[in-house]
Design a protein around this motif. Structure first.
Motif, PDB file in Angstrom:
ATOM      1  N   ASP A 175      30.677-115.498  26.692  1.00  0.00           N
ATOM      2  CA  ASP A 175      29.631-116.350  26.129  1.00  0.00           C
ATOM      3  C   ASP A 175      28.662-116.862  27.184  1.00  0.00           C
ATOM      4  OD1 ASP A 175      30.644-116.040  23.598  1.00  0.00           O
ATOM      5  OD2 ASP A 175      31.736-117.933  23.571  1.00  0.00           O
ATOM      6  N   ASP A 176      28.974-116.633  28.462  1.00  0.00           N
ATOM      7  CA  ASP A 176      28.084-117.077  29.533  1.00  0.00           C
ATOM      8  C   ASP A 176      26.848-116.194  29.667  1.00  0.00           C
ATOM      9  OD1 ASP A 176      29.747-119.176  30.159  1.00  0.00           O
ATOM     10  OD2 ASP A 176      30.785-118.121  31.773  1.00  0.00           O
ATOM     11  N   ILE A 177      26.801-115.072  28.975  1.00  0.00           N
ATOM     12  CA  ILE A 177      25.606-114.226  29.004  1.00  0.00           C
ATOM     13  C   ILE A 177      24.446-114.994  28.386  1.00  0.00           C
ATOM     14  CG2 ILE A 177      26.005-113.130  26.755  1.00  0.00           C
ATOM     15  CD1 ILE A 177      24.867-111.136  29.770  1.00  0.00           C
ATOM     16  N   THR A 178      23.260-114.887  28.980  1.00  0.00           N
ATOM     17  CA  THR A 178      22.108-115.628  28.464  1.00  0.00           C
ATOM     18  C   THR A 178      21.359-114.798  27.418  1.00  0.00           C
ATOM     19  OG1 THR A 178      20.529-114.810  30.118  1.00  0.00           O
ATOM     20  CG2 THR A 178      21.853-116.749  30.701  1.00  0.00           C
ATOM     21  N   LEU A 179      20.604-115.489  26.591  1.00  0.00           N
ATOM     22  CA  LEU A 179      19.791-114.803  25.589  1.00  0.00           C
ATOM     23  C   LEU A 179      18.764-113.884  26.253  1.00  0.00           C
ATOM     24  CD1 LEU A 179      19.143-117.737  23.065  1.00  0.00           C
ATOM     25  CD2 LEU A 179      20.726-115.821  22.797  1.00  0.00           C
ATOM     26  N   ARG A 180      18.202-114.346  27.357  1.00  0.00           N
ATOM     27  CA  ARG A 180      17.207-113.534  28.064  1.00  0.00           C
ATOM     28  C   ARG A 180      17.849-112.282  28.640  1.00  0.00           C
ATOM     29  NH1 ARG A 180      13.761-115.212  33.424  1.00  0.00           N
ATOM     30  NH2 ARG A 180      12.342-113.426  33.426  1.00  0.00           N
ATOM     31  N   ALA A 181      19.074-112.410  29.158  1.00  0.00           N
ATOM     32  CA  ALA A 181      19.769-111.246  29.702  1.00  0.00           C
ATOM     33  C   ALA A 181      19.985-110.201  28.614  1.00  0.00           C
ATOM     34  CB  ALA A 181      21.099-111.675  30.318  1.00  0.00           C
TER      35      ALA A 181
ATOM     36  N   THR B 108      25.943-112.156  39.763  1.00  0.00           N
ATOM     37  CA  THR B 108      24.580-111.744  40.087  1.00  0.00           C
ATOM     38  C   THR B 108      24.585-110.585  41.076  1.00  0.00           C
ATOM     39  OG1 THR B 108      23.734-113.991  39.736  1.00  0.00           O
ATOM     40  CG2 THR B 108      22.384-112.518  41.068  1.00  0.00           C
TER      41      THR B 108
ATOM     42  N   GLY C  19      21.520-116.756  36.380  1.00  0.00           N
ATOM     43  CA  GLY C  19      22.737-116.557  35.606  1.00  0.00           C
ATOM     44  C   GLY C  19      23.985-116.774  36.442  1.00  0.00           C
TER      45      GLY C  19
END
Length: 237
Positions: free
Chosen positions: A15-21, A85, A111
Motif C-alpha cells: 500500500d506504500d505505492i503512490t498514485l503517481r507511481a 528508490t 517514495g
C-alpha cells in the motif's frame, strides 16, 4: 522528447505505492527492472502489463548501450528496483548518468526509501547525518569504519542479517561500547522493530534473539550522549 522516470516501489507494505507511481507505470511504454521476477509480481498486483527489461548490477555495463538506444526511441520509460528508490544502494546510477549524457530527460518520483523512516524512528539527531549504505564485505571495511570514528553526524548503514553481529562488534571496537545505536528491521512490514540502546546492549540483544529481515543501522555521532538514559524507556521494541 524521451524521458526516463525512476519509480520507487514499496519496501514492505504494498500500500506504500503512490498514485503517481502507478500512473507512471501504467503509461510507460517499457519498464526496466532490477529483477523482472520480483517486479513482475508487483505489476501483476497492480494490474499492469508492460514489457519488462532486466537491468541490474551484474549486467548493466553490458546492456547499457542497448537500453539507451531503446529509451531514445520512446516517449516514456520507467525504471524500478526490487524495493525502494533506484540508485540508493540499488542499481540505477549508471542508467541515469548515461541518459543525461545522451540528452534524455530524467525524473525521479518521491517514495519509499528504507533509511528515512529508520533514521526518524531512531531517536538520534536527524537534522544532519551521513549515509554510508552497505560497507564492503571484506577489503576496505575497517578502513571505512575507522574514517568515521570522529564523525559528529548520525551515521546510517544498510546491513544484511548475516553481517549485523559483525558490524556491531566492529562498531564497538572503533566507536566504543557505549555509543548509542538503533537497529531497524522489516520496516513497513508486519514485524517491524526498532531496537535502541548502546552498541553492547543491542549486540547482546541480537546475539540472544538472532537476526532476521532487512536492516538499517543508525549510530550516534561522536560526542552525542554516551549515557544510556536517553534510551532507557521500559520497552523500546
Amino acid at each position: 522528447m524521451p524521458q526516463l522516470v525512476l519509480v520507487p516501489t514499496p519496501i514492505g507494505n504494498l500500500d506504500d505505492i503512490t498514485l503517481r507511481a502507478i500512473k507512471v507505470l501504467q503509461s510507460a511504454q517499457v519498464i526496466y527492472a532490477e529483477d523482472t521476477r520480483t517486479s513482475g509480481m508487483l505489476l501483476k498486483h497492480l494490474g499492469i502489463d508492460k514489457p519488462l527489461r532486466s537491468l541490474h548490477q551484474h549486467n548493466e555495463h553490458q546492456r547499457l548501450a542497448v537500453a539507451i538506444a531503446e529509451i531514445s526511441t520512446l516517449d516514456q520509460v520507467a525504471y524500478i528496483s526490487d524495493a525502494g528508490t533506484p540508485g540508493i544502494s540499488d542499481p540505477g546510477f549508471l542508467l541515469v548518468r548515461a541518459c543525461i549524457q545522451a540528452g534524455i530527460q530524467v525524473h525521479t518520483l518521491p517514495g519509499p526509501t528504507a533509511f528515512v523512516p529508520a533514521l526518524v524512528c531512531s531517536g538520534l539527531p536527524s537534522d544532519r547525518f551521513i549515509f554510508e549504505g552497505f560497507l564492503p564485505h571484506k577489503k576496505g571495511r575497517l578502513t571505512r569504519l575507522q574514517a568515521l570514528v570522529n564523525e559528529q553526524r548520525t551515521i546510517v548503514f544498510y546491513e544484511s542479517p548475516f553481517r549485523l553481529i559483525k558490524l556491531l562488534e566492529q562498531c564497538i571496537i572503533n566507536f566504543g561500547e557505549n555509543r548509542l545505536v538503533c537497529v531497524s528491521r522489516e520496516i513497513s512490514k508486519i514485524y517491524e522493530e526498532h531496537k535502541r540502546g548502546t552498541l553492547v546492549e543491542v549486540l547482546q540483544y541480537f546475539n540472544a534473539k538472532g537476526v532476521k529481515g532487512e536492516l538499517v543501522v543508525c549510530v550516534a555521532g561522536c560526542g552525542y550522549y554516551q549515557a544510556t538514559e536517553i534510551f532507557s524507556e521500559p520497552d523500546q521494541q
